[in-house]
Design an enzyme around this catalytic site. Sequence first.
Site, PDB file in Angstrom:
ATOM      1  N   ARG A  90      10.516  79.039  71.015  1.00  0.00           N
ATOM      2  CA  ARG A  90      11.675  78.510  70.301  1.00  0.00           C
ATOM      3  C   ARG A  90      11.543  78.757  68.803  1.00  0.00           C
ATOM      4  O   ARG A  90      12.530  79.114  68.138  1.00  0.00           O
ATOM      5  CB  ARG A  90      11.815  77.010  70.575  1.00  0.00           C
ATOM      6  CG  ARG A  90      12.937  76.365  69.790  1.00  0.00           C
ATOM      7  CD  ARG A  90      13.033  74.871  70.048  1.00  0.00           C
ATOM      8  NE  ARG A  90      14.105  74.275  69.267  1.00  0.00           N
ATOM      9  CZ  ARG A  90      14.467  72.990  69.348  1.00  0.00           C
ATOM     10  NH1 ARG A  90      13.845  72.177  70.185  1.00  0.00           N
ATOM     11  NH2 ARG A  90      15.460  72.529  68.618  1.00  0.00           N
ATOM     12  N   ASN A 144      18.803  75.064  78.755  1.00  0.00           N
ATOM     13  CA  ASN A 144      19.631  75.891  77.880  1.00  0.00           C
ATOM     14  C   ASN A 144      19.266  77.367  77.992  1.00  0.00           C
ATOM     15  O   ASN A 144      18.120  77.694  78.299  1.00  0.00           O
ATOM     16  CB  ASN A 144      19.461  75.443  76.427  1.00  0.00           C
ATOM     17  CG  ASN A 144      20.241  74.194  76.109  1.00  0.00           C
ATOM     18  OD1 ASN A 144      21.370  74.035  76.558  1.00  0.00           O
ATOM     19  ND2 ASN A 144      19.639  73.294  75.349  1.00  0.00           N
ATOM     20  N   TYR A 244      27.672  72.303  67.243  1.00  0.00           N
ATOM     21  CA  TYR A 244      27.292  73.715  67.286  1.00  0.00           C
ATOM     22  C   TYR A 244      28.332  74.628  66.656  1.00  0.00           C
ATOM     23  O   TYR A 244      28.037  75.798  66.391  1.00  0.00           O
ATOM     24  CB  TYR A 244      27.033  74.139  68.741  1.00  0.00           C
ATOM     25  CG  TYR A 244      25.793  73.498  69.299  1.00  0.00           C
ATOM     26  CD1 TYR A 244      24.542  74.090  69.152  1.00  0.00           C
ATOM     27  CD2 TYR A 244      25.858  72.271  69.946  1.00  0.00           C
ATOM     28  CE1 TYR A 244      23.396  73.490  69.642  1.00  0.00           C
ATOM     29  CE2 TYR A 244      24.719  71.660  70.441  1.00  0.00           C
ATOM     30  CZ  TYR A 244      23.490  72.273  70.285  1.00  0.00           C
ATOM     31  OH  TYR A 244      22.364  71.663  70.762  1.00  0.00           O
TER      32      TYR A 244
END
Length: 421
Positions: A90, A144, A244
């Site tokens: 990530r 996700n 987002y």
Amino acid sequence: MKLAVVGGGSTYTPELIDGFARLRDSLPIEELVLVDPAADRLELVGGLARRIFAKQGHPGRIVTTSDVDAGVADADAVLLQLRVGGQAARNQDETWPLECGCVGQETTGAGGLAKALRTVPVVLDIAERVRRTNPNAWIIDFTNPVGIVTRALLQAGHKAVGLCNVAIGFQRKFAKLLDVAPGEVHLDHVGLNHLTWETGVRLGGPQGDDILPRLLAEHGDAVAEDLRMPRAIVDRLGVVPSYYLRYYYQHDAVVEELRTKPSRAAEVAEMEKQLLEMYGDPALDEKPELLAKRGGAFYSEAAVDLAASLLGNGGSPYQVVNTVNNGTLPFLPDDAVIEVQAAVDGSGAKPLSVPKLDPLYAGLIANVTGYEDLALQAAVHGGRERVFKALLAHPLVGQYAYAEQLTDSLIAHNREHLAWA
């Protein structure tokens, strides 16, 4: 009833366990299996999970295992909450895109594509194992990028529904602002995962009065602050975009912001170290306050509600989920996966009708759906050219030179997770 959580060693899991314990009348779990390859984390999380159940008087049995096949065998539902590559991957997703001035984020843009490429093959393998052991089990995906992962599952013929906590977060916040019970708030929530707008806020159900104009007039500053957007954006849209949408509406400003501070992954990695230390304390028998800063707020309530409905144990009649379009948004392919209010029961999720969307939203949804189609092809079939085309199609990339550079960076940083590279 047996439930399995794949990725059960996640620091998220105690949030889920707390919901299972509190809401046991809605979801009477007899056996809960936490599945994770990281045995050390799994032992810590599993120990805390058992203590939470014990403190709240839940009679269910909690089992931990690193064996996926054994863990999902005979499960009525399987929840997926994976992070292939962990926080280290990530951190890369959130940093290398910034080198060419593109947003670095774990589910959006180039970083989101990298996560999809790592994740989809792993999820499809797990889903095949579920199908072999129990073809009637429901798969609930919280992994996700939820939209792409859910589309991969559905196209492979699995019984799957995607879940995100954005909508339930809005529901809870709006209910608090309006001083009403959360169950009274129904959202006209529409879009794709992590690309949604609240176009209406209704009291009492889908046919209730839309009080969104009143909400924005009376609480617009609080809503905008929560979104980390200027109130002018919210006022001019007249709807509430998800957080987002910052990456689209304020892309360049967000890139500059991200360049000047540690990545969110670095923050979460440090938080996870602290949480795991806490989880190892045999006196701890409830989720710690620090977990609220980890993310995933209200995930447990949403997961319990969805599982209860899919397994015929009640649940809310309408829930925001990721499911197949089937004409709901007529400008998208039928097999696209959208995030909308749906009627959910033992047969699955059926989207409620959506009024014709303003081109301002429909255009962006169509663009990102095209990207997601290309991203899924790249994730399933591999190949540099497929990665390049997906990046070129993404509205946060869109330029030939950037797509070329990002393709090389993505492959270089993810080679160990890409069988074809």
